[in-house]
Design a protein around this motif. Structure first.
Motif, PDB file in Angstrom:
ATOM      1  N   MET A   1       0.829  -1.192   0.000  1.00 18.56           N
ATOM      2  CA  MET A   1       0.000   0.000   0.000  1.00 18.56           C
ATOM      3  C   MET A   1       0.874   1.256   0.000  1.00 18.56           C
ATOM      4  O   MET A   1       0.512   2.256  -0.593  1.00 18.56           O
ATOM      5  N   ASN A   2       1.997   1.196   0.681  1.00 16.18           N
ATOM      6  CA  ASN A   2       2.879   2.348   0.740  1.00 16.18           C
ATOM      7  C   ASN A   2       3.446   2.682  -0.639  1.00 16.18           C
ATOM      8  O   ASN A   2       3.619   3.853  -0.972  1.00 16.18           O
ATOM      9  N   ALA A   3       3.724   1.649  -1.441  1.00 20.27           N
ATOM     10  CA  ALA A   3       4.264   1.877  -2.784  1.00 20.27           C
ATOM     11  C   ALA A   3       3.237   2.591  -3.651  1.00 20.27           C
ATOM     12  O   ALA A   3       3.592   3.463  -4.453  1.00 20.27           O
ATOM     13  N   LEU A   4       1.973   2.267  -3.477  1.00 17.60           N
ATOM     14  CA  LEU A   4       0.925   2.931  -4.238  1.00 17.60           C
ATOM     15  C   LEU A   4       0.852   4.416  -3.879  1.00 17.60           C
ATOM     16  O   LEU A   4       0.700   5.276  -4.756  1.00 17.60           O
ATOM     17  N   THR A   5       0.996   4.732  -2.622  1.00 17.57           N
ATOM     18  CA  THR A   5       0.987   6.132  -2.183  1.00 17.57           C
ATOM     19  C   THR A   5       2.133   6.896  -2.811  1.00 17.57           C
ATOM     20  O   THR A   5       1.959   8.026  -3.283  1.00 17.57           O
ATOM     21  N   TRP A   6       3.326   6.289  -2.835  1.00 17.83           N
ATOM     22  CA  TRP A   6       4.479   6.962  -3.423  1.00 17.83           C
ATOM     23  C   TRP A   6       4.322   7.130  -4.926  1.00 17.83           C
ATOM     24  O   TRP A   6       4.742   8.146  -5.499  1.00 17.83           O
ATOM     25  N   LEU A   7       3.719   6.152  -5.591  1.00 14.55           N
ATOM     26  CA  LEU A   7       3.480   6.282  -7.024  1.00 14.55           C
ATOM     27  C   LEU A   7       2.496   7.399  -7.335  1.00 14.55           C
ATOM     28  O   LEU A   7       2.679   8.160  -8.292  1.00 14.55           O
ATOM     29  N   LEU A   8       1.448   7.524  -6.528  1.00 12.32           N
ATOM     30  CA  LEU A   8       0.499   8.618  -6.731  1.00 12.32           C
ATOM     31  C   LEU A   8       1.156   9.980  -6.469  1.00 12.32           C
ATOM     32  O   LEU A   8       0.905  10.952  -7.177  1.00 12.32           O
ATOM     33  N   ARG A   9       1.996  10.032  -5.466  1.00 14.40           N
ATOM     34  CA  ARG A   9       2.710  11.273  -5.181  1.00 14.40           C
ATOM     35  C   ARG A   9       3.652  11.627  -6.320  1.00 14.40           C
ATOM     36  O   ARG A   9       3.778  12.792  -6.710  1.00 14.40           O
ATOM     37  N   ALA A  10       4.348  10.639  -6.865  1.00 13.62           N
ATOM     38  CA  ALA A  10       5.254  10.878  -7.996  1.00 13.62           C
ATOM     39  C   ALA A  10       4.479  11.337  -9.225  1.00 13.62           C
ATOM     40  O   ALA A  10       4.946  12.193  -9.972  1.00 13.62           O
ATOM     41  N   LYS A  11       3.279  10.778  -9.430  1.00 12.41           N
ATOM     42  CA  LYS A  11       2.442  11.206 -10.560  1.00 12.41           C
ATOM     43  C   LYS A  11       2.052  12.671 -10.427  1.00 12.41           C
ATOM     44  O   LYS A  11       2.148  13.450 -11.374  1.00 12.41           O
ATOM     45  N   ARG A  12       1.623  13.068  -9.226  1.00 17.62           N
ATOM     46  CA  ARG A  12       1.257  14.473  -9.020  1.00 17.62           C
ATOM     47  C   ARG A  12       2.460  15.387  -9.185  1.00 17.62           C
ATOM     48  O   ARG A  12       2.350  16.486  -9.716  1.00 17.62           O
TER      49      ARG A  12
END
Length: 58
Positions: A1-12
């Motif tokens: 789940m943490n990796a998904l959060t970081w991917l969304l942050r990187a996208k933004r």
């Protein structure tokens, strides 16, 4: 789940990159820190900047 959060942050971050001024500020702070570490490593820490202990030594 943490990796998904970081991917969304990187996208933004990729969609809205920081300004040139903020990038310069971050690189300036990092450079200042590296200079201070280099001075401390090669020259040493001065005695007048060392905190004295308030407790009496036994």
């Amino acid at each position: 789940m943490n990796a998904l959060t970081w991917l969304l942050r990187a996208k933004r971050w990729a969609q809205n990159p920081p300004s040139e001024g903020r990038v310069k500020l971050v690189f300036g702070v990092v450079a200042l820190c590296l200079v201070l570490v280099g001075i401390e490593y090669f020259i040493g820490w001065p005695d007048w900047m060392t905190v004295d202990s308030l407790r009496p030594k036994p």
